[in-house]
Scaffold this motif. Structure first.
Motif, PDB file in Angstrom:
ATOM      1  N   CYS A  64       0.841  -1.194   0.000  1.00  0.00           N
ATOM      2  CA  CYS A  64       0.000   0.000   0.000  1.00  0.00           C
ATOM      3  C   CYS A  64       0.882   1.253   0.000  1.00  0.00           C
ATOM      4  CB  CYS A  64      -0.881  -0.023   1.253  1.00  0.00           C
ATOM      5  SG  CYS A  64      -1.925   1.428   1.464  1.00  0.00           S
ATOM      6  N   PRO A  65       0.482   2.279  -0.749  1.00  0.00           N
ATOM      7  CA  PRO A  65       1.287   3.495  -0.797  1.00  0.00           C
ATOM      8  C   PRO A  65       1.126   4.422   0.410  1.00  0.00           C
ATOM      9  CG  PRO A  65      -0.636   3.761  -2.169  1.00  0.00           C
ATOM     10  CD  PRO A  65      -0.648   2.339  -1.677  1.00  0.00           C
ATOM     11  N   THR A  66       0.156   4.136   1.269  1.00  0.00           N
ATOM     12  CA  THR A  66      -0.080   4.998   2.423  1.00  0.00           C
ATOM     13  C   THR A  66       1.083   4.881   3.411  1.00  0.00           C
ATOM     14  OG1 THR A  66      -2.446   4.639   2.180  1.00  0.00           O
ATOM     15  CG2 THR A  66      -1.719   5.550   4.272  1.00  0.00           C
ATOM     16  N   GLU A  67       1.542   6.026   3.913  1.00  0.00           N
ATOM     17  CA  GLU A  67       2.656   6.031   4.851  1.00  0.00           C
ATOM     18  C   GLU A  67       2.347   5.157   6.061  1.00  0.00           C
ATOM     19  OE1 GLU A  67       5.508   9.283   7.120  1.00  0.00           O
ATOM     20  OE2 GLU A  67       3.825   9.975   5.923  1.00  0.00           O
ATOM     21  N   HIS A  68       3.291   4.341   6.450  1.00  0.00           N
ATOM     22  CA  HIS A  68       3.209   3.433   7.600  1.00  0.00           C
ATOM     23  C   HIS A  68       2.221   2.285   7.402  1.00  0.00           C
ATOM     24  CE1 HIS A  68       5.774   6.243   9.646  1.00  0.00           C
ATOM     25  NE2 HIS A  68       4.874   7.202   9.538  1.00  0.00           N
ATOM     26  N   CYS A  69       1.715   2.076   6.200  1.00  0.00           N
ATOM     27  CA  CYS A  69       0.835   0.932   5.932  1.00  0.00           C
ATOM     28  C   CYS A  69       1.575   0.001   4.989  1.00  0.00           C
ATOM     29  CB  CYS A  69      -0.486   1.388   5.297  1.00  0.00           C
ATOM     30  SG  CYS A  69      -1.625   0.005   5.013  1.00  0.00           S
TER      31      CYS A  69
END
Length: 128
Positions: A64-69
């Motif tokens: 996933c591109p979401t930070e911290h995911c």
């Protein structure tokens, strides 16, 4: 612990990697969207991170591109109308729970301050 780094690929290479590594859903283009069940974000194939270990001995992975995911393809679903409705319902329910919690805290605070005020302003009984 193995260090990983995000790698840059051309659109064609990235689409091929997604098609190969996402065994759960087909990718027809990088403009397709997915909803991450872990972080709750919607993203396109263009945004997905392709990572490899820095020592080069581990296979490529997509996350996933979401930070911290670091969710993987099995945790992504197409954002269909049903999925978006479910997301909206969960968000409304979470807001409602927060409002009820805040109202409860406000009532407790009000009751404490009202009882403190009442106990300080009580007059002494008259004698005789």
């Amino acid at each position: 612990m193995r260090l990983v780094s995000s790698i840059e690929l051309s659109d064609a290479e990235k689409l091929n990697v997604l098609r190969r590594l996402d065994q759960f859903r087909q990718w027809h283009s990088l403009d397709e969207k997915r909803y991450c069940l872990v972080c709750g974000e919607i993203f396109t194939g263009r945004e997905i991170q392709v990572i490899e270990s820095t020592d080069g001995d581990a296979p490529l992975r997509v996350i996933c591109p979401t930070e911290h995911c670091h969710a993987i393809p099995m945790e992504w679903v197409p954002p269909t109308e049903d999925v978006l409705i479910t997301i909206a319902m969960v968000e409304v329910e979470c807001r409602w729970v927060r409002l009820v919690t805040q109202a409860g805290r406000a009532m407790q605070s009000y009751q404490r301050s009202a009882s403190n005020t009442t106990s300080r302003t009580k007059s002494k009984p008259r004698l005789g």
